[in-house]
Design a protein around this motif. Structure first.
Motif, PDB file in Angstrom:
ATOM      1  N   HIS A  35     -58.589 -41.385 -25.353  1.00  0.00           N
ATOM      2  CA  HIS A  35     -59.596 -40.426 -24.900  1.00  0.00           C
ATOM      3  C   HIS A  35     -60.255 -40.878 -23.591  1.00  0.00           C
ATOM      4  CE1 HIS A  35     -59.303 -37.671 -28.139  1.00  0.00           C
ATOM      5  NE2 HIS A  35     -59.883 -38.422 -29.051  1.00  0.00           N
ATOM      6  N   PHE A  36     -60.511 -42.165 -23.461  1.00  0.00           N
ATOM      7  CA  PHE A  36     -61.116 -42.656 -22.221  1.00  0.00           C
ATOM      8  C   PHE A  36     -60.218 -42.343 -21.027  1.00  0.00           C
ATOM      9  CE2 PHE A  36     -61.468 -45.835 -18.907  1.00  0.00           C
ATOM     10  CZ  PHE A  36     -62.785 -45.650 -18.522  1.00  0.00           C
ATOM     11  N   ILE A  37     -58.925 -42.581 -21.161  1.00  0.00           N
ATOM     12  CA  ILE A  37     -57.982 -42.309 -20.068  1.00  0.00           C
ATOM     13  C   ILE A  37     -57.947 -40.811 -19.772  1.00  0.00           C
ATOM     14  CG2 ILE A  37     -55.563 -42.408 -19.368  1.00  0.00           C
ATOM     15  CD1 ILE A  37     -57.090 -45.121 -19.323  1.00  0.00           C
ATOM     16  N   GLN A  38     -57.930 -39.977 -20.807  1.00  0.00           N
ATOM     17  CA  GLN A  38     -57.954 -38.524 -20.607  1.00  0.00           C
ATOM     18  C   GLN A  38     -59.199 -38.123 -19.821  1.00  0.00           C
ATOM     19  OE1 GLN A  38     -58.034 -37.450 -24.728  1.00  0.00           O
ATOM     20  NE2 GLN A  38     -55.812 -37.241 -24.891  1.00  0.00           N
ATOM     21  N   GLN A  39     -60.336 -38.675 -20.189  1.00  0.00           N
ATOM     22  CA  GLN A  39     -61.587 -38.339 -19.516  1.00  0.00           C
ATOM     23  C   GLN A  39     -61.555 -38.788 -18.059  1.00  0.00           C
ATOM     24  OE1 GLN A  39     -65.106 -39.592 -21.718  1.00  0.00           O
ATOM     25  NE2 GLN A  39     -64.014 -39.241 -23.631  1.00  0.00           N
ATOM     26  N   ALA A  40     -61.059 -39.995 -17.820  1.00  0.00           N
ATOM     27  CA  ALA A  40     -61.004 -40.513 -16.449  1.00  0.00           C
ATOM     28  C   ALA A  40     -60.098 -39.648 -15.576  1.00  0.00           C
ATOM     29  CB  ALA A  40     -60.520 -41.964 -16.458  1.00  0.00           C
ATOM     30  N   GLU A  41     -58.970 -39.201 -16.131  1.00  0.00           N
ATOM     31  CA  GLU A  41     -58.040 -38.358 -15.369  1.00  0.00           C
ATOM     32  C   GLU A  41     -58.696 -37.046 -14.938  1.00  0.00           C
ATOM     33  OE1 GLU A  41     -53.758 -39.660 -17.318  1.00  0.00           O
ATOM     34  OE2 GLU A  41     -54.795 -37.900 -18.098  1.00  0.00           O
ATOM     35  N   LEU A  42     -59.591 -36.558 -15.743  1.00  0.00           N
ATOM     36  CA  LEU A  42     -60.243 -35.276 -15.458  1.00  0.00           C
ATOM     37  C   LEU A  42     -61.681 -35.469 -14.979  1.00  0.00           C
ATOM     38  CD1 LEU A  42     -58.769 -33.277 -18.444  1.00  0.00           C
ATOM     39  CD2 LEU A  42     -58.267 -32.935 -16.028  1.00  0.00           C
ATOM     40  N   LEU A  43     -61.957 -36.639 -14.446  1.00  0.00           N
ATOM     41  CA  LEU A  43     -63.275 -36.952 -13.882  1.00  0.00           C
ATOM     42  C   LEU A  43     -64.387 -36.728 -14.906  1.00  0.00           C
ATOM     43  CD1 LEU A  43     -62.734 -35.364 -10.380  1.00  0.00           C
ATOM     44  CD2 LEU A  43     -62.311 -37.734 -11.077  1.00  0.00           C
ATOM     45  N   PHE A  44     -64.102 -37.023 -16.148  1.00  0.00           N
ATOM     46  CA  PHE A  44     -65.013 -36.975 -17.285  1.00  0.00           C
ATOM     47  C   PHE A  44     -65.532 -35.575 -17.585  1.00  0.00           C
ATOM     48  CE2 PHE A  44     -64.916 -41.342 -15.907  1.00  0.00           C
ATOM     49  CZ  PHE A  44     -64.643 -41.984 -17.092  1.00  0.00           C
ATOM     50  N   VAL A  45     -66.242 -34.957 -16.708  1.00  0.00           N
ATOM     51  CA  VAL A  45     -66.882 -33.663 -16.997  1.00  0.00           C
ATOM     52  C   VAL A  45     -65.842 -32.570 -17.271  1.00  0.00           C
ATOM     53  CG1 VAL A  45     -67.149 -32.894 -14.597  1.00  0.00           C
ATOM     54  CG2 VAL A  45     -68.736 -32.092 -16.350  1.00  0.00           C
ATOM     55  N   PHE A  46     -64.731 -32.559 -16.569  1.00  0.00           N
ATOM     56  CA  PHE A  46     -63.733 -31.505 -16.775  1.00  0.00           C
ATOM     57  C   PHE A  46     -63.015 -31.661 -18.112  1.00  0.00           C
ATOM     58  CE2 PHE A  46     -64.209 -31.684 -12.128  1.00  0.00           C
ATOM     59  CZ  PHE A  46     -64.682 -30.395 -11.933  1.00  0.00           C
TER      60      PHE A  46
END
Length: 113
Positions: A35-46
């Motif tokens: 989940h952290f990697i997913q969030q980082a890829e989408l700049l967290f907010v997206f």
């Protein structure tokens, strides 16, 4: 804390990962790391915007209950399918979560639990 994570073992938000006491097994940490990697890829907010929209679509359009909708969010599918694969993050491609839109919707008993 128990009320906040009722029904869940862990939670990833931005750079923080929160776990229920004594619930930090390898697979759960791996799940939250995905989940952290997913969030980082989408700049967290997206990631959270897409997460919320996908959940709403599953609940309203597909008429799934909360548990089924949660487990079928594309980000959750990727994390659940790969939580036992401890090398997954080393080989994972950028935006791999997109591949999980094509995975069939699971109801009730989950093949990836």
């Amino acid at each position: 804390m128990n009320t906040f994570l009722k029904g869940y073992y862990g939670f990833a938000f931005f750079i923080f990962q929160i776990y229920k006491e004594a619930m930090q097994s390898g697979r759960r940490v791996n799940h939250e790391n995905i989940h952290f990697i997913q969030q980082a890829e989408l700049l967290f907010v997206f990631q959270w915007i897409i997460y919320g929209l996908h959940y709403a679509w599953l609940r309203i359009v597909r008429q799934l209950n909360h548990r089924d909708a949660y487990r079928n969010i594309v980000f959750e599918k990727e994390a659940y399918y790969n939580r036992y694969n401890f090398e997954y993050l080393e080989t994972r491609r950028f935006w791999s979560f997109i591949l999980y839109f094509s995975k069939p919707i699971q109801k009730g008993k989950y093949i990836y639990t």
